[in-house]
Every structure is written in C-alpha cells, then in structure tokens.
Design a protein around this motif. Structure first.
Motif: not given
Length: 583
Positions: A452-453, A457-460, A492-494
């Motif tokens: 869900e996280l 899109p608003d959460i990095a 996710k770019g993390c």
C-alpha cells in the motif's frame, strides 16, 4: 558610390535592383544633424536595421499617407531623435555589431545608450547591448541608471553572478555609488540565490557607499544563514554590524539571532541578547519570549521556561499565547512529567487561551510514551469535543502509544479511523505499524501495508520501513522473499543501507547459502555502504561456523576501507581461524 540616403531608401524599397534608387526623403534637410549623420552609416539592405533607419527619416508609412502633398513633415524633436538612435544602436548591437564603429560620427549620448538597453528582449540580449555600447569601439560611458538597469535585469533572470561583476565595475571602474534602495534589492536577490557570502559583503560595504540599508535585508540574510546551519557566522556578523553601527536592528533582527542560538543550545547567549535589546530601543515581544521559552525547554531547563511564562502572566505587558504554553507543555512531556504538563494545560484553559492541535498532539504523544493510553485517549476525546481537528500526527501518536503497549489491534483500529477523518498516513505512520506487525511475526499484513505504501506517489520510501519486513522474513527462513523486498525497494528508488545488507548477509548464512551472502557483502562494499564492526564480526562468525576460514581474510580486506572498527575483531579470531565463533 551610392549616397547614404539612397542606400537607406533602397533598403526600405521592395523594387528590383535594376530600378533607379528612390530620391532622398524631403525631410532630410530638416532633420537634426545627429539624425542626419545616423543615416550616413552604411547598412546593407534589405535588413531590418536599414528599414528602421529609413522610417526614422521618412516617418512611419501611416503618417506619410496622412500628410498633404504640398506640406513638409515636421522636424523630429530631440527626444524622438534619441529614441530612433537608441533603436538603431540596439539593432546594430544585436544584428550587425561590425557596423557599430560607424556610430562614432554621431557620438551617441548615454541617454540613447540607456534607451537602447531597454529595447533588449531578454537578459542575454541586454548584456550583449550593454557590452557592445560601453566597450570598444564606441566606449560610451554608461550612466548610473544604465548600470543599475542591467543589474536588475540580470538579477530577475537568475544571473546574480553576472550582476555582481557589473556591480563591481559600476562602483570601482565608473565610480558610481548605489543608493540604499538599489543595494537592498541586490542583497535580497543574492540572498534568494543562496549567494549568502556575497550578500554579507555587500551589506558590510553599505557605509562605504554612504547609504543605510533597512533592517529587512540584514534580517533576511541572517535568517537564510541560520537555515543553513551557520549560526556562529550570524552571531559574528550581527555583533560586528551593531558594533560598527552599520544598521539599526529591530525586534525581528534580535528574534532571528536569538532563535538561531537557541537552536544550537546556546540559551545563555540568547538571554544576553534579550538584555541588549534595550540598547537599541527594542523591547522583547511575544515572539521573543516564545523563542526563549522553547529554547529553555529544549535544553531540559523546563522549570526556567515555566518561570518565564509565569513572569509574563504577572507583568501583563507581553501576554503569552498558545505557542508559549505549548512549548512548556512539550518540555514537561519530554521530561516525563505529565502531571506538570497537565497543570500548565489547565492554567492555559483558565487563562482563556484555547489549545490548538499541536497542544493536544504533544499531550497525546507524551502519555503514549509513558504507556498511559487511558489518559491519551481522554485527551483525544476532549480534543474532539472542543472541535479541534486532529491531524496525521494525532493519529500517529495514538498508534505509536498502542504499539508500545503491545495493543496492535487497537492501533489498527485507529489506523482505520484515519480514513473516516479523510486523513492519510504519512511515512512515519506506516513505519510504526509495519515495525509492530513484524515484531509480532505478522509478516503477511506487514507486506500488505508495504505494498500500500508503494502505491503512494507522495511518499518517498525509506530503508528503515523495509528493513523490519526483510528481517522478519529472514528470521522465518524466507530469504528469497526478503531479497524480493530488497529489489522492490530499489525499484522505488530507495537504496539499501548497511542494516539491509547485514540482515540479508546473516539471513543467507543461516540458510547455509554462503556464496550468496558473500555476493551481498561485495555488493554492499561496491555500493559505497561501509560495513561497520557489527556487520564484519557477524559475517566472520558465520564464515567460521560454516568452516570457511579462507574467506575471512578476503572479507577483512574488502572491509578494510569501509569498516569503522575492523580492529575490534577479536584477536583470537585472527590468530586461530579454525575456531568457530558462536552466534
């Protein structure tokens, strides 16, 4: 050779080359000598500049049609001549710079050069016109207004570095001094462009220019410096400025500096600055006291902050507000003194000051930290009765309190309540719930929330959210699923951190998949993620337990440039690599 007037007329004419040239316009003999000389400059046709010069002599076609045949057009005024010279200068500088030397015979004035600058369509064109007119071959001495005009254009186009170079030319080469308004504009522009040292230098030279800049420019610069952690530079600048009487600080000036020194814990320095305010005709206002109270409470001097609050109530000169009370309540909550915090809250309500959302959040979080969920819920209910809207911090504090007490189902109930209030969880809300689910080995629910996280899109996403899920999967032996989570976070770019790699390395070692663990260690080092002594020691223990002592030296060589405490590896391990180390 074709006469200059005929050349200008030919440039404006659309007839073929075989047609005889048009005669010079009848107004030529009546034109001022400088405009007549302007027409004597050879310009190739049919360029726009030649047509421009033709119309400057003959007038626009619409006006020519309105003139009676027997009458002569009026002689252009001096201002009109300067305007057309300016248009010609701008056109030549941008279109035909090689023709600029021809303008020397008409000796263009600084007024015409300034007007030409205003005709430039953009900052780059304006700079090109300015350079062409005020350098060789024309070398027209610019006016102070022209210098300031081009500097303003450059600043508004984000070219503050070029503007500063021109400002140096303006003050040193041409000897112009800026006025206070222009200097304030340049300082503010440089401050917005993060050229903070340049802004400080300009303000320090204000007295040399004989102008006194308003306090606003100084305050804005100091606030920007503090925002970048340069508190000590601000204190040094402020003390030098007030000592040299460069400017007169106002209340905002002192508030900016006091807030900065409080941020780095120098509360005593803040108190000294408050005492000095009277020297400059300033009196501490409510904002000053709020900053001071907050600084005292953040440095665990809550009792002193409370005493400042009481003094404000007694004096009645500068009344405290909701921020003042909330700062003291927060200080007591962080110290675990919830009874004192509630006493200040009751005093606040009795004084007629309504608590806001931040006040209730502080109390709910404080009760949650000490495990008093009953009081936390009571504060929340009181908050809703008084129609004070909760926010994401309110629910996150309640969820955190329930999770600390092991009441995960109640925390999930609060999670569901957030949707009814149309409040979305933030990254920390997700982190609290996911971490608690993993502690109770409810990995499927944790993965569901993680998915869900990932749809938000608003959460990095951050590594500290994924690590508990990877850890619980590895402990359950599901190392391949854990690795899939790691790949998902990278998509996710993390970027994984050292804890992510350490969890995976130990997890694969526990499954006797040492080669893959070594691969993760290589990847960790290559990614620039330095392994610490815990990672290295745990990995060595696993290698020794797996009977692979030859890999230990290789691992230690890889980690030699990254591990911060490789020397902490026990010496018996290095001397006797055949001894297994228990995990």
């Amino acid at each position: 050779m074709t006469t200059p007037a005929a050349a200008a007329a030919a440039a404006a004419s659309s007839s073929s080359a075989s047609s005889p040239p048009n005669p010079p316009p009848p107004s030529l003999s009546l034109m001022p000598s400088r405009l007549h000389a302007l027409l004597c400059i050879y310009l190739p046709h049919p360029r726009p500049l030649a047509r421009l010069l033709h119309y400057s002599a003959a007038g626009p076609p619409s006006q020519q049609q309105q003139l009676p045949p027997s009458s002569s057009p009026p002689s252009p005024s001096h201002a009109s001549a300067e305007l057309w010279i300016a248009k010609a200068l701008a056109s030549a500088a941008l279109l035909r710079p090689r023709h600029l030397p021809g303008f020397r015979r008409i000796d263009p004035s600084p007024l015409a050069a300034a007007a030409a600058l205003r005709l430039a369509p953009c900052a780059s064109s304006a700079l090109a016109v300015f350079t062409a007119l005020h350098c060789s071959p024309l070398s027209i001495t610019p006016s102070a207004h022209s210098c300031q005009q081009i500097i303003v254009v450059l600043c508004r186009s984000g070219r503050q570095a070029d503007a500063l170079q021109l400002f140096d030319q303006m003050t040193t080469h041409y000897g112009y001094s800026p006025d206070a308004r222009f200097l304030s504009f340049l300082v503010s522009s440089c401050t917005c462009a993060n050229l903070l040292d340049a802004s400080a230098t300009l303000l320090s030279k204000a007295s040399e220019f004989g102008c006194r800049v308003e306090a606003y420019a100084y305050n804005k610069l100091m606030s920007s410096l503090i925002g970048r952690g340069r508190v000590h530079d601000v204190v040094a600048l402020f003390e030098r400025w007030i000592q040299d009487r460069v400017y007169s600080p106002d209340v905002w000036s002192f508030n900016v500096v006091i807030k900065g020194v409080c941020r780095v814990g120098q509360v005593q320095k803040a108190l000294e600055l408050v005492e000095r305010m009277n020297e400059f005709g300033c009196s501490p206002d409510t904002v000053t006291h709020n900053i001071l109270v907050d600084g005292l409470c953040r440095t665990n001097e809550v009792s002193r902050g409370h005493e400042v609050l009481r003094r404000l109530q007694r004096d009645g000169v500068c009344m405290p507000n909701v921020v003042t009370f909330t700062s003291v309540i927060s200080g007591y909550c962080k110290a675990g003194k919830l009874e004192d915090a509630m006493a200040v809250y009751n005093d606040m309500v009795a004084s007629g000051i309504m608590p806001n959302t931040v006040t209730y959040n502080v109390l709910i979080n404080g009760y949650g930290k000490v495990g008093d969920l009953g009081s936390a819920v009571e504060v929340y209910q009181q908050m809703t009765r008084l129609r004070c809207p909760p926010d994401v911090v309110t629910f996150s504090s309640l969820i955190d309190g329930y999770c600390r007490c092991g009441q995960l189902d109640d925390a999930l109930r609060i999670w569901s309540d957030m949707a009814q209030h149309r409040i979305q969880p933030n990254v920390y809300t997700f982190s609290i719930i996911i971490h608690s689910l993993c502690k109770q080995n409810r990995s499927d629910e944790a993965i569901g929330l993680l998915n869900e996280l990932n749809l938000r899109p608003d959460i990095a996403p951050q590594a500290f959210i994924y690590n508990p899920v990877i850890d619980v999967l590895c402990k359950c032996g599901k190392v391949d699923e854990a690795n899939l989570i790691r790949k998902g976070m990278e998509e996710k770019g993390c970027r994984p951190d050292k804890y992510t790699y350490t969890i995976l390395i130990i997890g694969y070692c526990m499954k006797s998949r040492i080669s893959e663990a070594i691969m993760f260690f290589h990847e960790m080092v290559e990614a620039g993620c330095s392994p610490d002594s815990i990672t290295v020691n745990c990995f060595i223990s696993c290698l020794l337990k797996a009977g692979m002592p030859n890999e230990v030296d290789h691992v230690m060589r890889l980690a030699s440039g990254g591990a911060s405490s490789i020397q902490e590896v026990p010496s018996p391990v290095r001397q006797r690599l055949d001894i297994s180390v228990a995990l």
